[in-house]
Design an enzyme around this catalytic site. Structure first.
Site, PDB file in Angstrom:
ATOM      1  N   GLY A  51       7.723   6.326  -5.649  1.00  0.00           N
ATOM      2  CA  GLY A  51       6.636   6.167  -4.388  1.00  0.00           C
ATOM      3  C   GLY A  51       7.135   6.111  -3.601  1.00  0.00           C
ATOM      4  N   GLN A  56       7.604   3.161   4.480  1.00  0.00           N
ATOM      5  CA  GLN A  56       8.565   2.844   4.689  1.00  0.00           C
ATOM      6  C   GLN A  56       9.103   3.923   5.089  1.00  0.00           C
ATOM      7  OE1 GLN A  56       7.561   2.567   0.340  1.00  0.00           O
ATOM      8  NE2 GLN A  56       9.445   1.810   0.014  1.00  0.00           N
ATOM      9  N   CYS A  94      12.450  -1.497  -5.874  1.00  0.00           N
ATOM     10  CA  CYS A  94      11.800  -0.208  -3.782  1.00  0.00           C
ATOM     11  C   CYS A  94      12.814   0.186  -2.942  1.00  0.00           C
ATOM     12  CB  CYS A  94      11.377  -2.208  -3.335  1.00  0.00           C
ATOM     13  SG  CYS A  94      10.191  -1.214  -1.835  1.00  0.00           S
ATOM     14  N   LEU A  95      12.086   1.374  -2.227  1.00  0.00           N
ATOM     15  CA  LEU A  95      13.331   1.869  -1.856  1.00  0.00           C
ATOM     16  C   LEU A  95      13.366   1.009   0.025  1.00  0.00           C
ATOM     17  CD1 LEU A  95      12.419   5.437  -2.288  1.00  0.00           C
ATOM     18  CD2 LEU A  95      13.635   4.958  -3.202  1.00  0.00           C
ATOM     19  N   HIS A 136       2.057  -1.296  -6.106  1.00  0.00           N
ATOM     20  CA  HIS A 136       3.126  -1.593  -5.268  1.00  0.00           C
ATOM     21  C   HIS A 136       2.706  -0.565  -4.233  1.00  0.00           C
ATOM     22  CE1 HIS A 136       7.415  -1.513  -5.124  1.00  0.00           C
ATOM     23  NE2 HIS A 136       7.692  -0.803  -4.107  1.00  0.00           N
ATOM     24  N   GLU A 137       2.924   0.456  -4.255  1.00  0.00           N
ATOM     25  CA  GLU A 137       2.798   1.365  -2.796  1.00  0.00           C
ATOM     26  C   GLU A 137       0.849   1.207  -2.045  1.00  0.00           C
ATOM     27  OE1 GLU A 137       5.180   3.117  -1.975  1.00  0.00           O
ATOM     28  OE2 GLU A 137       6.000   2.880  -3.871  1.00  0.00           O
ATOM     29  N   HIS A 140       2.182  -2.480  -0.066  1.00  0.00           N
ATOM     30  CA  HIS A 140       2.872  -1.693   0.712  1.00  0.00           C
ATOM     31  C   HIS A 140       2.174  -1.227   1.937  1.00  0.00           C
ATOM     32  CE1 HIS A 140       7.350  -1.369   0.451  1.00  0.00           C
ATOM     33  NE2 HIS A 140       6.761  -0.663  -1.051  1.00  0.00           N
TER      34      HIS A 140
END
Length: 170
Positions: A51, A56, A94-95, A136-137, A140
């Protein structure tokens, strides 16, 4: 000839204030937004993520992309309209916080509403991996990171690594 792919978009790392901003609703789904969503899918794949939220990559609008088992979703103005009763604790990463993986408890099933890239309203029930990625996204987009949901002990255990990411990444 082997063509080496470049990273399409730059990932924003922990410590950058844009990750803590609450994203703004998308009022019109334009070709530009569709192009950004496509680039985000490429970037997510390039980085081996499942994701990627707009903030991000430095954008403060309410959309994200996700891919589970080869199925890609481009999700605009997401909302959770119902949470299941069962919660499950699974490891997340997480990226924007590379190299850190911690267990997070989240509802196993959710009912969601969002717009797709065509502007159509989609309502669906998500469970297991899809439910987790969506939550999760969406976090963000509200300026929340998965590390905000871990225990104080686990936060202390990763504090040095977080400081290092903050220092190097921004």
């Amino acid at each position: 000839i082997i063509k080496i792919k470049e990273k399409i978009m730059k990932i924003i790392y922990y410590g950058n204030p844009v990750l803590r901003e609450v994203s703004k609703e998308v009022t019109e789904i334009t070709d530009e937004i569709r192009q950004i969503l496509d680039e985000m899918v490429e970037t997510m794949r390039e980085e081996s993520g499942v994701g990627l939220a707009a903030n991000q990559v430095g954008l403060t609008q309410r959309f994200f992309v996700a891919e589970v088992d080869g199925n890609v979703k481009k999700i605009i103005n997401p909302e959770i309209i119902e949470f299941g009763k069962e919660e499950i604790e699974l490891e997340e990463g997480c990226l924007s916080i590379p190299g850190i993986y911690k267990r997070v408890k989240r509802p196993e099933k959710i009912k969601v509403r969002y717009q797709n890239e065509k502007g159509e309203t989609v309502e669906e029930e998500l469970n297991e991996v899809w439910a987790r990625v969506f939550q999760h996204e969406l976090d963000h987009l509200d300026g929340i990171l998965f590390i905000d949901k871990i225990s104080p002990l686990n936060k202390r255990l990763i504090s040095k690594r977080l400081a290092q990411i903050k220092k190097e990444g921004n």
